[in-house]
Design a protein around this motif. Structure first.
Motif, PDB file in Angstrom:
ATOM      1  N   ALA A  34       3.971   3.922   5.630  1.00  0.00           N
ATOM      2  CA  ALA A  34       2.839   3.088   6.037  1.00  0.00           C
ATOM      3  C   ALA A  34       1.787   3.076   4.941  1.00  0.00           C
ATOM      4  O   ALA A  34       1.605   4.063   4.225  1.00  0.00           O
ATOM      5  N   ILE A  82      -4.121   0.107   8.747  1.00  0.00           N
ATOM      6  CA  ILE A  82      -3.341   0.257   9.975  1.00  0.00           C
ATOM      7  C   ILE A  82      -4.139  -0.379  11.107  1.00  0.00           C
ATOM      8  O   ILE A  82      -5.148   0.146  11.558  1.00  0.00           O
ATOM      9  N   HIS A  94       5.300   0.204   8.061  1.00  0.00           N
ATOM     10  CA  HIS A  94       3.872   0.031   8.318  1.00  0.00           C
ATOM     11  C   HIS A  94       3.643  -0.589   9.695  1.00  0.00           C
ATOM     12  O   HIS A  94       2.793  -0.110  10.464  1.00  0.00           O
ATOM     13  N   GLN A 137       1.770   0.748  13.217  1.00  0.00           N
ATOM     14  CA  GLN A 137       0.741   0.061  14.003  1.00  0.00           C
ATOM     15  C   GLN A 137       1.103   0.061  15.483  1.00  0.00           C
ATOM     16  O   GLN A 137       0.241   0.291  16.345  1.00  0.00           O
TER      17      GLN A 137
END
Length: 441
Positions: free
Chosen positions: A388, A392, A421, A425
């Protein structure tokens, strides 16, 4: 083939036959939900194709500034002529593999637009974000002219659930927008802040309120009569906001939480450290030290950790890598910049991307945790996500590995991998809500 049949018929004296054409059933594109909150997952299906038929699925959004964003992915129909994005793997385009939300995750500025713009909702209380989904013939790349349209539909992404109220705030020195969940009950309440882009950013607050958490989107510079730039910070401003929220008749009890990203994250750490009414803090991609400008509170001043621009790298793509620019908070010369989080009586959640290339948020979270551990505290939890990057956001937000920096005016590398990523989230969003529900009693 028609000529051969005609010749045979003529030879048999039967005259010219009628041409027989296969009639294709219409292609159907279905999306569920057709209108839903922006953090909800979509189910996209295409039916009525020929077996193994290649198609390109595209998503198109025009933001409030008139900028066009799009994405595309290549699929092949199954033996029944169906593409189910929840089940089937994309074989090309902006992503590959089984990514049910890939068309939204990979939305980026169209080729005719300025690059490195971020798709984010600015006016959450007005019209929903409209996404047009299209099914094109064949496989066409992101920069190629797409094939003919077989089917299309439009869907709405809402940032406020029905019944959520938005109240523009001018309370004393405090500015911002308060989002209240529907109903008459009392709700856990949080202050929501973003980073050095400044201004009023509401999309996370409106979604938190849609999930039952009263949220104050709090700007702290470059908005109305607030300071135009980050030259110094006074914690009394944030204290006034916390006092207002804790006394509001719609909020639960006399305590509040705070959530911040980037610069907003170290402000969140300072708030929970010095303000007793703040009992829960979520730091997203934050620093363990005060950054950007000195922070003052009563007789305390925390100097700012500074940037050394000589350590900035300019990549061949003219993108700036600033990951080494911020001074080391553990350097003996910078220890006064550290936020004394061990003084806090509340609870912490640190959310970091291990591929954050904006700054070393994973390292900074470990520094903060060490300070807590060294003082016998276990009032924290950490969500650390391999792959990630820096920004975020709530789930279904597009991945933006490079974004224009408001202060520097150049594209800054944020890092991260699309799938990792965006999965971060999705995973962190529910855990943020659970964290506040537990600690804001």
């Amino acid at each position: 083939m028609l000529r051969v049949v005609s010749a045979r018929c003529a030879a048999a004296g039967l005259g010219r036959p009628r041409a027989v054409y296969s009639i294709r059933r219409p292609v159907c594109l279905s999306v569920s939900p057709h209108s839903g909150l922006a953090d909800e997952k979509l189910h996209v299906r295409v039916q009525g194709l020929s077996p193994s038929e290649p198609v390109t699925l595209r998503a198109v959004v025009v933001d409030e500034q008139g900028c066009l964003f799009d994405s595309c992915a290549h699929y092949a129909a199954d033996s029944c002529g169906t593409v189910d994005v929840q089940r089937d793997a994309a074989v090309g385009g902006d992503y590959t593999g089984v990514l049910p939300m890939g068309l939204l995750w990979s939305l980026s500025p169209s080729v005719m637009e300025k690059p490195y713009q971020r798709l984010r909702k600015r006016s959450v209380h007005k019209a929903p974000m409209v996404v047009e989904l299209l099914v094109h013939k064949g496989h066409t790349g992101p920069k190629a002219l797409p094939g003919g349209v077989l089917a299309k539909t439009r869907l709405e992404r809402l940032f406020m659930a029905p019944g959520v109220r938005r109240v523009r705030l001018r309370e004393g020195a405090v500015r911002g927008s308060l989002f209240l969940p529907p109903g008459e009950g009392s709700y856990p309440a949080v202050i929501d802040m973003f980073g050095d882009e400044g201004g009023l950013v509401e999309y996370r607050s409106s979604l938190l309120a849609s999930r039952g958490i009263a949220s104050l989107a709090l700007p702290y510079f470059a908005f109305e009569d607030l300071p135009p730039a980050m030259t110094e910070f006074h914690l009394e401003y944030f204290e006034e906001a916390a006092n207002f929220l804790s006394r509001h008749p719609k909020t639960r009890g006399s305590v509040v939480g705070v959530i911040g990203s980037g610069k907003g994250a170290d402000l969140a750490l300072s708030m929970i450290t010095y303000l007793p009414q703040v009992v829960a803090a979520v730091s997203i991609s934050g620093c363990c030290a005060n950054t950007a400008a000195p922070l003052n509170y009563k007789d305390v001043t925390i100097p700012a950790l500074t940037y050394n621009m000589s350590r900035v790298q300019i990549l061949e793509t003219a993108v700036f890598n600033v990951s080494e620019a911020l001074d080391d908070p553990l350097d003996p010369a910078n220890l006064d910049c550290l936020i004394p989080v061990e003084k806090a009586q509340g609870s912490f959640m640190f959310i970091v991307g291990e591929d954050d290339l904006n700054w070393k948020s994973s390292v900074y979270a470990k520094v903060a945790m060490s300070r807590l551990q060294d003082n016998g505290k276990n009032n924290y939890e950490v969500l650390s996500y391999p792959g990630a990057g820096h920004q975020i956001d709530p789930p279904c937000s597009p991945f933006c590995p490079v974004a224009m920096d408001r202060v520097l005016g150049v594209p800054i590398l944020g890092g991260g991998d699309l799938k990792a990523h965006c999965q971060a989230q999705e995973d962190s969003w529910q855990k943020i809500q659970d964290f506040f529900s537990v600690h804001l009693k």
